[in-house]
Scaffold this active site. Structure first.
Site, PDB file in Angstrom:
ATOM      1  N   HIS A 291      -0.814  -6.194   7.399  1.00 28.52           N
ATOM      2  CA  HIS A 291      -0.134  -7.108   6.471  1.00 28.52           C
ATOM      3  C   HIS A 291       1.119  -6.451   5.922  1.00 28.52           C
ATOM      4  O   HIS A 291       1.156  -5.258   5.625  1.00 28.52           O
ATOM      5  CB  HIS A 291      -1.071  -7.592   5.366  1.00 28.52           C
ATOM      6  CG  HIS A 291      -1.350  -6.639   4.247  1.00 28.52           C
ATOM      7  ND1 HIS A 291      -0.550  -6.529   3.140  1.00 28.52           N
ATOM      8  CD2 HIS A 291      -2.379  -5.783   4.043  1.00 28.52           C
ATOM      9  CE1 HIS A 291      -1.064  -5.639   2.305  1.00 28.52           C
ATOM     10  NE2 HIS A 291      -2.171  -5.172   2.823  1.00 28.52           N
ATOM     11  N   ASP A 303       0.281   0.436   0.699  1.00 30.45           N
ATOM     12  CA  ASP A 303      -0.438  -0.829   0.833  1.00 30.45           C
ATOM     13  C   ASP A 303       0.536  -1.999   0.916  1.00 30.45           C
ATOM     14  O   ASP A 303       0.906  -2.562  -0.105  1.00 30.45           O
ATOM     15  CB  ASP A 303      -1.373  -1.005  -0.367  1.00 30.45           C
ATOM     16  CG  ASP A 303      -2.184  -2.268  -0.306  1.00 30.45           C
ATOM     17  OD1 ASP A 303      -2.303  -2.836   0.786  1.00 30.45           O
ATOM     18  OD2 ASP A 303      -2.709  -2.681  -1.359  1.00 30.45           O
ATOM     19  N   GLU A 337      -1.573 -11.540   2.584  1.00 33.13           N
ATOM     20  CA  GLU A 337      -2.878 -10.881   2.598  1.00 33.13           C
ATOM     21  C   GLU A 337      -3.336 -10.625   1.179  1.00 33.13           C
ATOM     22  O   GLU A 337      -4.521 -10.770   0.852  1.00 33.13           O
ATOM     23  CB  GLU A 337      -2.799  -9.569   3.385  1.00 33.13           C
ATOM     24  CG  GLU A 337      -4.128  -8.880   3.627  1.00 33.13           C
ATOM     25  CD  GLU A 337      -4.535  -7.895   2.537  1.00 33.13           C
ATOM     26  OE1 GLU A 337      -5.613  -7.298   2.658  1.00 33.13           O
ATOM     27  OE2 GLU A 337      -3.758  -7.714   1.572  1.00 33.13           O
ATOM     28  N   GLU A 338      -2.403 -10.244   0.319  1.00 34.85           N
ATOM     29  CA  GLU A 338      -2.737  -9.906  -1.058  1.00 34.85           C
ATOM     30  C   GLU A 338      -3.192 -11.125  -1.861  1.00 34.85           C
ATOM     31  O   GLU A 338      -3.751 -10.978  -2.943  1.00 34.85           O
ATOM     32  CB  GLU A 338      -1.545  -9.248  -1.751  1.00 34.85           C
ATOM     33  CG  GLU A 338      -1.088  -7.930  -1.141  1.00 34.85           C
ATOM     34  CD  GLU A 338      -2.075  -6.791  -1.356  1.00 34.85           C
ATOM     35  OE1 GLU A 338      -3.156  -7.031  -1.923  1.00 34.85           O
ATOM     36  OE2 GLU A 338      -1.765  -5.662  -0.949  1.00 34.85           O
ATOM     37  N   ASP A 366      -4.607  -1.129   7.795  1.00 40.21           N
ATOM     38  CA  ASP A 366      -4.241  -1.456   6.423  1.00 40.21           C
ATOM     39  C   ASP A 366      -4.465  -0.223   5.556  1.00 40.21           C
ATOM     40  O   ASP A 366      -5.593   0.258   5.451  1.00 40.21           O
ATOM     41  CB  ASP A 366      -5.127  -2.616   5.948  1.00 40.21           C
ATOM     42  CG  ASP A 366      -4.677  -3.207   4.628  1.00 40.21           C
ATOM     43  OD1 ASP A 366      -3.756  -2.654   4.003  1.00 40.21           O
ATOM     44  OD2 ASP A 366      -5.251  -4.228   4.219  1.00 40.21           O
ATOM     45  N   HIS A 466      -2.053  -0.829  -5.859  1.00 41.97           N
ATOM     46  CA  HIS A 466      -1.601  -2.033  -6.565  1.00 41.97           C
ATOM     47  C   HIS A 466      -0.799  -1.690  -7.822  1.00 41.97           C
ATOM     48  O   HIS A 466      -0.905  -2.383  -8.837  1.00 41.97           O
ATOM     49  CB  HIS A 466      -2.784  -2.937  -6.917  1.00 41.97           C
ATOM     50  CG  HIS A 466      -3.284  -3.711  -5.743  1.00 41.97           C
ATOM     51  ND1 HIS A 466      -4.210  -4.716  -5.848  1.00 41.97           N
ATOM     52  CD2 HIS A 466      -2.995  -3.634  -4.418  1.00 41.97           C
ATOM     53  CE1 HIS A 466      -4.461  -5.222  -4.651  1.00 41.97           C
ATOM     54  NE2 HIS A 466      -3.736  -4.571  -3.771  1.00 41.97           N
TER      55      HIS A 466
END
Length: 528
Positions: A291, A303, A337-338, A366, A466
């Protein structure tokens, strides 16, 4: 993320391409089309060489030529794009659009047949996520707004906490909420047993004005309700330690908190990038994906800039070989994706039955460069933990092949169950063999893993998960290189030979992994 659920929300989009495009001009233009008329000539071409030897040769070449150093240049580009676009590359924003254009244009120039696949999303951006105990002992607590949550009024609300009794499925049924005990209060609920969406729905039905869900393992808790239509009350996630401390306080008397969770939600369009070789058997298509989108909190370099850059480097190196693969090789850079695997879900939902059947396997990459990494391989045979379930037939063989490559390099590794937290999920759901690697997210490294991989026990695999600090400084070049090698070896091998995916797998010997790696990619708790 909880244990396993493979219920995925398919996202329709009128603007989407009907099928992905498929390095020889004589092959079909669209996956699955004209396969019958070409199959005989393709098979004749394949029979003139030894696919296993050709695959081993190409794999060796790609492993030699692909590198973390080269892929890092793509990470630098993603960082520059994020800095110029609000500090992130989230789906539905200019940062993601520019990232997709960058990947698309490089692959087009390299000679791939490249397409965009547009689809609709509900874009979300967190505007406030604050939690503070106001009495009896004032303190601030870190909280993450659940994706698709309802919002509090501006400035938040102040209310008492009401803890839901802990069980194997805390807060998952109406009977967990004593009549009148939650009216006008904020429900404190332990994670596990059902989706976040169900927990907040039951709490709302019991009269709660908010929900705080705390982790059932070490580490922070990011989550999603999975769908913009299911949010009932403002909902956020906190760590296990903070949740247990709050529950203990509540057991001793009334606890009041200030709770502010607000989120922008609006309809936008985003796009996947699909690139395919022009040659090779379409009925043995090999697919790999990562992603490309980040969260809005940061640039998303680990990420998942790491998986995206690693995949891009190998794809470009494959093109430079001028190899004519026996099998179609298809690469995907997913969007959204998130927000709940929306890009990959949309892609799989749009495939015809024939196109699905033509996919020999799907590999997912990922977060492959976590700074405090552990080397995880998706557990295709379900042998690495008591709760794990095997992937579709062929997944065990994929796992074994990755393990064999890592063992050949004397690189330690361990298994991680398929738990629906990344883009392999929609492929598994329709029975496509899957596998891949990652290096950990918000989960905490154990002492055994510290001895095995180095790094620091008691600290998250990626403490910038994140967050705004997920930038170029948040990368392990060692892990990055190892996993790019995994990608390169897989591409080279399967480009010519997918026969091993269908051979009976031998169950691995020895004990199951001591660590159940349930931390992976992300916040996709509702897939539980």
């Amino acid at each position: 993320m909880t244990a396993t659920s493979r219920r995925f929300v398919a996202v329709a989009a009128a603007t989407a391409l009907a099928a992905p495009l498929l390095l020889s001009a004589s092959s079909p233009a669209v996956a699955g089309s004209k396969a019958g008329t070409k199959a005989g000539s393709q098979h004749s071409a394949a029979s003139r060489h030894n696919p296993a030897k050709e695959g081993a040769k190409l794999a060796k070449e790609l492993v030699r030529d692909s590198s973390a150093k080269d892929a890092y240049k793509h990470l630098q580009k993603f960082q520059v794009i994020a800095e110029a676009n609000g500090g992130h590359r989230a789906a539905g924003t200019p940062g993601h659009d520019k990232s997709a254009s960058y990947v698309h244009d490089l692959l087009k120039k390299a000679g791939y047949r490249v397409s965009y696949q547009d689809f609709e999303i509900t874009y979300i951006e967190t505007l406030a996520e604050k939690l503070a105990v106001t009495s009896p002992a004032p303190r601030d607590i870190g909280i993450h707004a659940m994706s698709y949550t309802r919002s509090t009024p501006v400035g938040g609300i102040t209310a008492e906490i009401a803890a839901v009794p802990v069980s194997a499925a805390t807060g998952c049924a109406a009977g967990d909420y004593a009549a009148g005990a939650y009216t006008g209060k904020i429900a404190l609920i332990q994670r596990g047993g059902c989706t976040f969406a169900q927990k907040q729905q039951e709490a709302g039905a019991a009269g709660a004005v908010g929900a705080i869900i705390y982790n059932n393992t070490t580490g922070t808790l990011s989550g999603t309700l999975g769908d913009p239509d299911v949010g009932v009350i403002p909902t956020g996630g906190i760590s296990q330690a903070d949740g247990q401390a709050l529950a203990a306080d509540v057991a001793g008397g009334p606890v009041s908190v200030s709770f502010d969770i607000r989120q922008l939600q609006e309809q936008r369009t985003t796009r996947n990038v699909i690139a395919e070789t022009k040659g090779g058997r379409s009925d043995r298509t090999v697919m790999l994906g990562s992603h490309l989108d980040s969260v809005t909190e940061g640039p998303g370099i680990n990420d998942n800039g790491s998986g995206s850059a690693g995949l891009l480097d190998v794809a470009l190196k494959l093109a430079r070989t001028h190899e004519k693969p026996t099998n179609k090789v298809r690469f995907a850079w997913w969007s959204a994706e998130e927000l709940g695997l929306l890009g990959s879900e949309h892609y799989v939902a749009e495939l015809t039955d024939k196109q699905r059947a033509d996919l020999a396997l799907y590999l997912n990459f990922d977060m492959i460069a976590s700074p405090n990494y552990a080397q995880f391989v998706y557990d295709g045979d379900g042998s690495d933990s008591e709760a794990a379930e095997p992937g579709p037939e062929g997944s065990a063989q994929i796992e074994k092949a990755i393990q064999k490559y890592l063992d050949s390099k004397r690189i330690p590794h361990e298994g991680s169950e398929f738990n629906g937290r990344s883009d392999y999920g929609p492929f598994i759901e329709v029975g496509i063999p899957a596998g891949g690697t990652f290096t950990g997210a918000e989960g905490i490294k154990t002492a055994a893993q510290e001895r095995r991989y180095g790094g620091e026990a008691g600290v998250a695999y990626d403490k910038c998960y994140h967050s705004a600090c997920d930038d170029l400084s948040n990368i392990s070049m060692k892990a990055f290189g190892v996993n790019i090698g995994v990608i390169a070896n897989a591409v080279g091998t399967y480009a010519h030979d997918v026969s091993t995916v269908k051979k009976p797998a031998v169950a691995p010997k020895g004990l199951k992994s001591a660590t159940k790696a349930q931390d992976h990619d992300h916040e996709h708790e509702p897939k539980a």
